[in-house]
Design an enzyme around this catalytic site. Structure first.
Site, PDB file in Angstrom:
ATOM      1  N   LYS A 284       0.849  -1.185   0.000  1.00  0.00           N
ATOM      2  CA  LYS A 284       0.000   0.000   0.000  1.00  0.00           C
ATOM      3  C   LYS A 284       0.891   1.243   0.000  1.00  0.00           C
ATOM      4  O   LYS A 284       1.841   1.330   0.777  1.00  0.00           O
ATOM      5  CB  LYS A 284      -0.906  -0.016   1.225  1.00  0.00           C
ATOM      6  CG  LYS A 284      -2.163   0.824   1.095  1.00  0.00           C
ATOM      7  CD  LYS A 284      -3.132   0.535   2.228  1.00  0.00           C
ATOM      8  CE  LYS A 284      -4.431   1.303   2.030  1.00  0.00           C
ATOM      9  NZ  LYS A 284      -5.399   1.035   3.106  1.00  0.00           N
ATOM     10  N   GLU A 372     -19.641  -5.935   9.597  1.00  0.00           N
ATOM     11  CA  GLU A 372     -20.611  -5.167  10.383  1.00  0.00           C
ATOM     12  C   GLU A 372     -21.650  -6.058  11.053  1.00  0.00           C
ATOM     13  O   GLU A 372     -22.027  -5.817  12.210  1.00  0.00           O
ATOM     14  CB  GLU A 372     -21.296  -4.132   9.490  1.00  0.00           C
ATOM     15  CG  GLU A 372     -20.388  -3.002   9.026  1.00  0.00           C
ATOM     16  CD  GLU A 372     -19.560  -3.364   7.801  1.00  0.00           C
ATOM     17  OE1 GLU A 372     -18.710  -2.540   7.402  1.00  0.00           O
ATOM     18  OE2 GLU A 372     -19.755  -4.475   7.248  1.00  0.00           O
ATOM     19  N   ARG A 400     -25.668  -2.773   6.439  1.00  0.00           N
ATOM     20  CA  ARG A 400     -25.282  -4.152   6.207  1.00  0.00           C
ATOM     21  C   ARG A 400     -25.598  -5.046   7.403  1.00  0.00           C
ATOM     22  O   ARG A 400     -25.496  -6.270   7.312  1.00  0.00           O
ATOM     23  CB  ARG A 400     -23.781  -4.199   5.888  1.00  0.00           C
ATOM     24  CG  ARG A 400     -23.416  -3.434   4.623  1.00  0.00           C
ATOM     25  CD  ARG A 400     -21.999  -2.866   4.655  1.00  0.00           C
ATOM     26  NE  ARG A 400     -20.973  -3.877   4.697  1.00  0.00           N
ATOM     27  CZ  ARG A 400     -20.399  -4.411   3.609  1.00  0.00           C
ATOM     28  NH1 ARG A 400     -20.787  -4.040   2.407  1.00  0.00           N
ATOM     29  NH2 ARG A 400     -19.445  -5.305   3.728  1.00  0.00           N
TER      30      ARG A 400
END
Length: 636
Positions: A284, A372, A400
């Protein structure tokens, strides 16, 4: 120096280049992302990490006919630049500009909507199966998913289904953090080479086809053969991974920053039959040292000096705190009072400031990853055994976990404090991230208490109320960004559940608001008072239960009522007020201010407030209309 990027308007132009030009293209693409994002903030780190993958995908596959489905979209900036949006890339995340996420409405190269994690495998599998049903046997479908998104349950549902239903899906796992598989030197690289070579896979297929002709195997036994092959590979490499357990052919790990090798591997495996997964390792922030060294800080760093790596942060003296930081510090205070208090977040500890609790009480703070639904049910389990969990989930992501809130929290009436961060319009992340539906979708659920603070003192008081004065589910919603108060630490107290308050007397019209948007109402009333208008202002605080005593007072006194909320106008506070008035025989003229019945684009918060008629100036104009001093109509 060559400027290859200037000659690439669509991927077809990229595919016309010789392979020895791919590395220079990657270098230019990476630098272009850095150049633009240094002045126009966006998600930097993830897109820098996928530059080589992006180039390789568009070089090997015939996009847009071949479908590339990006998960989340933070990693897709290079994709946008290579697919005709280079000249408008500087408008990224600005009002009227291009979205920060893939969106089919924006480009035919954006195969599927992105913004929430873990949907790419399921969507891409649907596309792959549809292509087979339509006899489009030459179409390739690729899902690109980051390792973080693999913690989402939907990703595993997609993997499970992909392993049993006929499809030719290619899943690319962009692994830039967690070690799913460890390289073991030369033997591992040799096995990557041999298992991705056309000769090896042709031999495997020929053997499989020959055994079928001899009636030694059939389609029902194919999974067993695949599992045997995976077992032999695991035996040779002395390692195993979960994808092979799903009967999905696994290749990798591969260096995700070697563009030419990626092109070779993709060419070798793209026409293999059946589902397959290519595991690539990336870094990243690749190519920009500060972002490589601090991935979290440089995920979305704001403006920065591209030469020195210094982030440009404008600090104003004595400005109010972020609501997120007020939440984080208050949670620590509550945890100091009571060892039953714990914190739960799905992969957003920095964003929601649960890092403060992680530092103070690491054993009582839980980051469960992008999951979630699990976060809510895990919190329910904690509550069932006597803990008091503060479960912090961004409003748009709480969607969600809707069923878990109903079935696992509300139905058994468990003491879980659900903190909805980023509630309301969130700004530049746009439609996929606006947290505008929570009041409408939570309001019908029994046993929930739903509240929103006017300011930081109220946030602290509501957190204390949810902790100390409620033994069931308690929902607190608050927005992204700074609050209103420089001195935000108060002595916390209980705000009586189901009770609002009158902030201002008035005779001409009553305004009922909930949450920090009430501060825009106060500004609007200040604008019209000098014109002789008399406007009452009530802060409801609680959406559920409603303050019926207050509403009876308003119903009896006022013929004109305006409701204001930072959420959808249909189903939230305004709808609740209309229902109450109708149920009790009151017939006022009620105007609802909130998010209209459409998805709102990206832009700054002030721009979006004005777009939706929720800013102080727009509310002031509405009050003038209601009081008969200005001609006009409300936006609906």
């Amino acid at each position: 120096m060559e400027h290859l990027l200037d000659s690439i308007h669509i991927p077809k132009d990229l595919r016309a280049l010789p392979s020895d030009k791919l590395e220079p293209v990657c270098a230019e693409l990476r630098q272009y992302i850095i150049d633009v994002l240094s002045e126009n903030p966006g998600h930097l780190g993830a897109s820098l990490g996928t530059v080589e993958l992006t180039v390789a995908l568009h070089y090997v596959f015939n996009t847009p006919y071949d479908r590339v489905v990006w998960d989340v979209g933070h990693q897709a900036y290079g994709h946008k630049i290579l697919t005709g949006r280079k000249e408008v890339f500087h408008t990224l995340r600005k009002l009227g500009g291009i979205s920060g996420f893939p969106n089919p409405a924006e480009s035919e190269y954006d195969a599927f909507i992105a913004g929430h994690a873990s949907n790419s495998i399921s969507a891409a599998m649907g596309m792959s199966v549809a292509s087979a049903l339509r006899k489009e046997t030459d179409r390739h479908v690729i899902a690109v998913i980051g390792d973080g998104a693999m913690t989402g349950g939907l990703a595993f549902e997609g993997l499970n289904n992909a392993s049993v239903n006929p499809n030719n899906l290619l899943i690319i796992l962009n692994d830039n953090n967690m070690a799913i598989d460890h390289s073991v030197g030369g033997l591992s690289q040799y096995l990557v080479d041999i298992t991705t070579s056309q000769a090896y896979n042709k031999m495997r297929y020929d053997v499989y086809r020959g055994l079928r002709k001899m009636n030694l195997i059939n389609n029902d036994r194919r999974e067993n053969i695949l599992r045997l092959n995976n077992s032999l590979k695991a035996l040779l490499t002395r390692q195993h991974n979960l994808f092979e357990g799903f009967s999905i052919r696994y290749f990798g790990p591969v260096d995700g920053h070697d563009v030419n090798y990626l092109v070779k591997v993709l060419n070798d495996i793209k026409d293999l039959q059946g589902p397959k997964l290519l595991h690539i390792k990336t870094k990243k922030g690749k190519g920009f040292k500060p972002a490589e060294e601090s991935a979290t800080e440089w995920h979305a760093p704001g403006r920065f000096n591209k030469e020195t790596g210094e982030r440009i942060v404008v600090h104003k003296l004595d400005e109010p705190q972020l609501y997120q930081d007020v939440f984080g510090h208050t949670l620590v205070e509550l945890a100091e009072k009571d060892e039953r208090v714990v914190g739960v977040t799905p992969a957003m500890p920095t964003g929601c400031s649960m890092t403060f609790l992680m530092k103070a009480f690491p054993e009582r703070a839980f980051d469960v990853g992008i999951a979630e639904g699990h976060a809510v049910t895990f919190s329910a389990g904690l509550a069932k055994e006597g803990m008091i969990p503060f479960c912090n989930i961004y409003s748009s992501f709480m969607q969600r976990a809707f069923d878990m809130v109903i079935h696992d929290v509300a139905l058994p009436r468990l003491h879980v404090v659900l903190c909805l961060d980023r509630a309301g319009l969130v700004g530049e992340d746009g439609a996929t991230h606006h947290g505008v539906f929570d009041m409408a979708y939570f309001r019908p659920i029994p046993n929930l208490v739903i509240a929103s603070p006017l300011n930081e003192w109220d946030l602290r008081n509501l957190m204390y109320t949810g902790y100390a004065a409620c033994d069931g589910p308690f929902v607190i919603r608050y927005p992204r960004g700074k609050g209103e108060m420089k001195d935000w630490r108060n002595e916390m107290c209980v705000l009586p559940i189901g009770k609002g308050r009158k902030l201002r007397e008035g005779n001409d019209v009553a305004v009922l608001s909930i949450g920090p948007i009430g501060n825009e109402v106060s500004k609007a009333i200040g604008m019209v008072e000098s014109e002789g208008l008399s406007v009452a202002h009530y802060d409801m605080i609680y959406l559920k239960p409603l303050d019926e005593e207050l509403l009876h007072e308003v119903g009896r006194r006022y013929r004109r009522i305006v409701t204001v909320e930072n959420g959808v106008a249909r189903g939230g506070l305004g709808s609740a007020v209309l229902e109450f008035m109708a149920d009790h025989g009151y017939t006022p003229n009620v105007r609802r201010v909130g998010v209209p019945d459409r998805f709102i684009e990206h832009g700054s918060i002030p721009e979006l407030y004005h777009l939706c008629g929720m800013d102080a100036a727009s509310i002031a104009d509405l009050l003038r209309v209601e009081c008969g001093v200005l001609q006009g109509t409300i936006k609906e």
